[in-house]
Design a protein around this motif. Structure first.
Motif, mmCIF file in Angstrom:
data_model
loop_
_atom_site.group_PDB
_atom_site.id
_atom_site.type_symbol
_atom_site.label_atom_id
_atom_site.label_comp_id
_atom_site.label_asym_id
_atom_site.label_seq_id
_atom_site.Cartn_x
_atom_site.Cartn_y
_atom_site.Cartn_z
ATOM 1 N N ASN A 1 0.824 -1.205 0.000
ATOM 2 C CA ASN A 1 0.000 0.000 0.000
ATOM 3 C C ASN A 1 0.860 1.258 0.000
ATOM 4 N N GLU A 2 0.324 2.304 -0.613
ATOM 5 C CA GLU A 2 0.875 3.648 -0.487
ATOM 6 C C GLU A 2 -0.234 4.560 0.004
ATOM 7 N N THR A 3 0.121 5.465 0.903
ATOM 8 C CA THR A 3 -0.846 6.457 1.369
ATOM 9 C C THR A 3 -0.604 7.745 0.604
ATOM 10 N N VAL A 4 -1.651 8.212 -0.080
ATOM 11 C CA VAL A 4 -1.516 9.381 -0.958
ATOM 12 C C VAL A 4 -2.644 10.360 -0.673
ATOM 13 N N ILE A 5 -2.451 11.578 -1.143
ATOM 14 C CA ILE A 5 -3.468 12.631 -1.012
ATOM 15 C C ILE A 5 -3.723 13.216 -2.395
ATOM 16 N N SER A 6 -4.988 13.225 -2.788
ATOM 17 C CA SER A 6 -5.360 13.727 -4.109
ATOM 18 C C SER A 6 -6.201 14.995 -3.951
ATOM 19 N N PRO A 7 -5.754 16.127 -4.526
ATOM 20 C CA PRO A 7 -6.532 17.375 -4.435
ATOM 21 C C PRO A 7 -7.783 17.309 -5.316
ATOM 22 N N PHE A 8 -8.832 18.015 -4.899
ATOM 23 C CA PHE A 8 -10.072 18.038 -5.674
ATOM 24 C C PHE A 8 -9.918 18.887 -6.944
ATOM 25 N N TYR A 9 -8.949 19.755 -6.967
ATOM 26 C CA TYR A 9 -8.732 20.585 -8.164
ATOM 27 C C TYR A 9 -7.243 20.892 -8.261
ATOM 28 N N GLY A 10 -6.829 21.183 -9.480
ATOM 29 C CA GLY A 10 -5.419 21.445 -9.734
ATOM 30 C C GLY A 10 -4.671 20.165 -10.055
ATOM 31 N N ASP A 11 -3.535 20.316 -10.737
ATOM 32 C CA ASP A 11 -2.718 19.161 -11.095
ATOM 33 C C ASP A 11 -1.476 19.108 -10.211
ATOM 34 N N THR B 1 -0.438 31.129 -7.355
ATOM 35 C CA THR B 1 -0.469 29.966 -6.468
ATOM 36 C C THR B 1 -1.001 28.749 -7.228
ATOM 37 N N PRO B 2 -0.287 27.643 -7.219
ATOM 38 C CA PRO B 2 -0.798 26.449 -7.903
ATOM 39 C C PRO B 2 -2.144 26.013 -7.311
ATOM 40 N N LEU B 3 -3.070 25.630 -8.183
ATOM 41 C CA LEU B 3 -4.394 25.216 -7.718
ATOM 42 C C LEU B 3 -4.311 24.047 -6.740
#
Length: 941
Positions: free
Chosen positions: A755-765, A776-778
């Motif tokens: 497993n890897e624990t990751v965080i994915s933003p709702f917007y921006g790349d 500021t990056p989204l």
């Protein structure tokens, strides 16, 4: 009439003349009877077994002379010639040693363990009867190289050579050839659908990779359990154990375990058996209130999250709440500046308030056995059911309540081949997630927005009134918790019942499942047809049907189906190199193909040198592969602080979730500046695999510095099959009465699954190319505003993952017949954890283990004893539930037994963890206390 009578008399004489009856007694070299010894006429299937007193009687349709073979596990076989009808044939068997025992698992064909091409452990009838553990399954822990992780009183997970959690998908457990893994979980629930003790014929354990013969899941080891065939083992036998479990947290509680076996051979063509087992006790209480995230926090801290405290997983930054209240006019202008940017968690409930710790197991099995030609050709139908209550620790802690498993098998076999097919089905029953039970009892009383709103409002008021920070937090929690449902109150019980019967994790905690596995396999041994070598061919087919109704898997729209197929062959040949040296060569090759992945070849090569009949050196190269499990592929489970999302090519898009501003899922910034005023959005989990940061870089990097350069792109790869190459060298031998069995191995993994624990933003790349007008990056804005989701992905490591180890056991007869045995196991992970802080190997095994046993089956007439001791080094446990140290521990188990020949019974008194030093084998579980019991076993042949 006279003629008819004469003919009838002649026929009767002929029949009588063709019948030969012999009788006798089977004993050991000390004169003790050997119950359950096999007596077979050589060259036929005609035979019987000795009774509790060692006596037997055998009638065959064959004239003397002929030869009988007498065998008994742990003793050297004997052949005796029968010369007359009615002859009394008493046989004394000489006790052999561990090297004389016969195993089947290593090569899918009977062979002496001494000549096995790979490491194999055996736990036979003698070991089962003499184990100092409370039952035979627990007794496996005393074998070298074996770890048993105790999840609960009735659920224990066996593992070898590391890399295991309680969801041990790298280890296979076969009962009479059937994989008894639960389809929904993809791993066995201990002995829930296993065997009753009186029906166990033998247990073999094959550590290490064995994919060449047993397929995709035979990756780290296999446990083989074989039951008694009613043609060979007849009669009624049973046992009852009564005693107590003792634990500081739970006190002393009653413990009952009973089983009965009924088997009958109707004639030489038909036999049947039925088994029933029942166990009831109180589970080990889990009461650890230390900080689950290893921050050293206590219940006095504002963001406390206790190990066995649930509901406090719900946590948020109260400054963001203050800003929302201020923007809505619900807090004074500028008041958000008074609120620090710190996380606060809701008040949780102890695990003991969310379960009754009822440990129960009910299981039954039955079999019909048909030999149409009265030889070794046999048709079997076997059915098994199991149900019970236990505690399972996966991503969360689960109360497995009224869980139900069933299996049905049809098999055709003889000494050279088998063809079998079986189906395994599970039902979740009334099982529920205790973490979400705590969360949703809180929410049933007061939703999160209201609770945090009251908390922040009170904090602001107290601060404006001159209160210190600590006093303001204390006042805020007291106000927010006013009216909270207290354990034992009608309101609490009503909310509890509502939660455990609701499968929607936003409001409840019940999980549903009715998954199935359909499996077929076949094997043919051409040993009688091909002279130059023993050649075997075989294959298997498996189909999965996952049906959790969207509570575990992403199967909201209906069951998920996929299949796997495999074929293998093995050649084995023995060569006499000289008068004193024999060479046994074994080569195996298997091809497996899942419909989701490309196919894989798994070869195995081994050589065994036998020198002077007392020494055997073995060497092997094995490969194994493991298809991603059902959970690796299709899980879609919210466990509170993260969402588990499987890595099948189509799974992330299947995981759809709605995020609402009203629930605090979306910031005001996102609603107003990104989503055009929309108060809710629906997002799938694809971002976990194609637009994510490593969680460690967000929480321990960017959160501390605010520097976007500290964010590290994750973008986990979709799951692919895992492979291992294993090199092993071993020695078995006898030196002046001392039996030695030693081995060493090195495992090299490719595409290691974890497993890897990751965080994915709702917007921006995550490449940070999309920016706001101020530059500021989204994606950075999303992280800063809390507009993201945390995922735990199932993926493969690009890094090298290796492990190595060794084990040695020494056994001997000492002091005039006492059995003394000791073993040592070494295991080591070779992986750079510091360079890969987000990748979890779950090695979870101590570097050093030492075990020893001492006893005698006949200390004096009809009286025996056994004492077992084991020590485990400290190690670090990591799993999806939590990570933490497991301290070193040592345990002593002991038993004394007394045989009552006149009643064909044995009385046994025993204790586990005799020194009462409570310990645990995994982070998050209850401390293991002591068990004291007295058992009565009747007619166990």
């Amino acid at each position: 009439m006279k003629t008819i009578l004469k003919l009838f008399t002649m026929l009767f004489c002929v029949v009588s003349f063709a019948q030969t009856t012999i009788k006798g007694k089977i004993t050991d070299n000390t004169g003790l009877p050997l119950p359950g010894a096999n007596i077979v006429v050589v060259g036929t299937s005609s035979g019987t077994v000795s009774d509790f007193d060692g006596n037997y009687s055998l009638t065959v349709d064959q004239d003397p002379p002929f030869t009988i073979r007498v065998t008994y596990t742990g003793f050297q076989e004997q052949t005796v010639e029968v010369t007359t009808n009615g002859q009394t044939v008493d046989v004394t068997l000489v006790e052999g040693n561990e090297l004389d025992e016969v195993v089947i698992s290593a090569s899918r064909t009977p062979e002496r363990i001494f000549e096995s091409p790979v490491t194999v452990e055996r736990f036979g009838l003698k070991e089962i009867k003499n184990t100092a553990s409370v039952d035979f399954y627990d007794g496996l822990e005393n074998l070298k190289g074996v770890d048993i992780n105790t999840n609960s009183l009735t659920f224990k997970s066996i593992n070898t050579r590391g890399f295991a959690t309680f969801a041990n998908t790298r280890f296979m457990q076969l009962v009479d050839g059937m994989d008894n893994s639960a389809p929904a979980l993809n791993f066995p629930l201990g002995n829930l659908l296993g065997m009753t003790e009186t029906d166990v014929l033998s247990v073999e354990l094959l550590p290490g990779a064995a994919s060449a013969l047993y397929g995709a899941n035979a990756f780290n080891g296999i446990l083989f359990m074989r039951s008694k065939n009613p043609f060979d083992h007849q009669g009624i036998s049973g046992y009852i154990k009564r005693g107590i479990t003792s634990q500081e947290a739970a006190g002393d509680n009653d413990y009952t375990d009973l089983g009965i076996r009924m088997a009958f051979k109707f004639n030489d063509k038909f036999a049947a058996k039925v088994n029933f087992g029942y166990l009831k006790g109180t589970d080990w209480f889990a009461v650890n209130e230390e900080d689950k995230l290893n921050r050293g926090l206590t219940r006095a801290d504002i963001d406390y999250d206790g190990i066995n405290v649930y509901g406090d997983e719900v946590s948020t930054d109260i400054n963001g709440v203050a800003q929302t209240l201020e923007s809505l006019g619900l807090a004074p202008s500028g008041s958000s500046a008074l609120v620090p940017s710190v996380n606060v968690s809701r008040t949780g409930y102890n695990e003991r308030d969310l379960t009754n710790y009822n440990a129960e197991s009910i299981k039954a099995d039955w079999g019909l056995y048909f030999r149409p030609w009265e030889n070794d050709f046999e048709i079997q139908y076997v059915g098994k059911i199991g149900s019970g209550n236990t505690i399972y620790q996966g991503a969360n802690r689960y109360n497995i309540k009224n869980f139900f498993l069933q299996q049905h098998k049809l098999e055709i076999r003889n000494d050279n081949f088998f063809v079998r097919g079986y189906v395994t089905e599970d039902k979740a029953g009334d099982s529920y997630d205790m973490v979400f039970t705590g969360i949703n009892i809180n929410r049933a009383w007061k939703d999160d927005n209201t609770w945090f709103g009251e908390y922040v409002g009170t904090y602001i008021g107290a601060t404006l009134g001159g209160a210190t920070n600590d006093a303001a937090h204390a006042a805020a929690r007291a106000q927010a918790d006013t009216g909270r449902f207290l354990p034992g109150s009608p309101e609490f019980q009503s909310a509890f019942n509502q939660s455990i019967n609701d499968p929607d994790l936003s409001t409840g905690s019940k999980f549903q499942d009715n998954s199935k596995i359909y499996h077929g396999d076949a094997n043919y041994n051409f040993g009688d047809m091909i002279e130059f070598a023993e050649v075997q061919v075989g294959g298997s087919y498996r189909r999965y049907r996952l049906n959790s109704f969207g509570t575990i898997y992403t199967d909201v729209d209906g069951p998920i189906n996929y299949s796997e197929v495999g074929f293998y062959t093995q050649l084995q040949r023995s060569l006499e190199l000289s008068d004193n040296v024999d060479l046994k060569l074994t080569g195996s090759l298997r091809y497996d193909k899942s419909e989701l992945f490309d196919g894989f070849f798994s070869p195995r090569l081994s050589a065994g040198f036998t020198i002077n009949e007392n020494h055997n050196i073995r060497a092997s190269y094995q490969t194994g592969f493991r298809n991603p499990t059902t959970q690796d592929l299709y899980i879609g489970l919210d466990v509170g602080r993260a969402i588990l999302v499987g890595g099948a090519f189509d799974n992330p898009e299947r995981d759809l979730r709605t995020y609402n501003a009203a629930d605090g899922d979306l910031s005001a910034f996102a609603v107003n500046n990104i989503f055009g005023g929309q108060q809710s959005i629906t997002i799938n989990a694809a971002g976990a695999y194609n637009n994510s940061f490593f969680a460690n870089s967000v929480l321990n990097g960017f959160a501390q510095t605010g520097n976007p350069a500290d964010l590290e792109i994750a973008n986990s790869n979709l799951a692919q099959p895992e492979q291992v190459s294993s090199f092993e060298l071993g020695y078995r031998g006898k030196l002046d009465g001392i039996i030695i069995d030693a081995s060493a191995y090195y495992n090299k993994y490719q595409d290691f699954l974890a497993n890897e624990t990751v965080i994915s933003p709702f917007y921006g790349d995550v490449q940070l190319t999309e920016t706001l007008p101020n530059g500021t990056p989204l994606a950075v804005a999303a992280i800063a505003n809390g507009d993201f989701e945390a995922y735990q992905t199932y993926t493969n490591s690009d890094e090298d993952v290796n492990s190595y180890g060794a084990a040695i056991q020494v056994s001997a007869k000492v002091f005039g017949g006492f059995d003394l045995s000791a073993n040592y196991t070494y295991a080591k992970l070779d992986f750079d954890v510091t360079e890969n802080p987000d990748f979890r190997t779950n090695f979870n095994t101590p570097e050093h283990k030492v075990k020893a046993s001492f006893g005698k089956t006949e200390l004096f007439k009809n009286f025996g004893f056994n004492v077992a001791w084991r020590w485990s080094d400290n190690f670090f446990w990591e799993a999806s539930f939590g990570d933490g140290d497991v301290p070193a521990y040592h345990v002593i188990d002991a038993q004394v037994n007394f045989r009552i020949p006149s009643l064909k019974s044995t009385i046994k008194a025993g204790a586990t963890n005799l020194l009462q030093d409570e310990y645990f084998t995994a982070f998050g579980t209850g401390l293991i206390g002591s068990q004291y019991y007295v058992s009565l076993t009747i007619n166990n042949l």
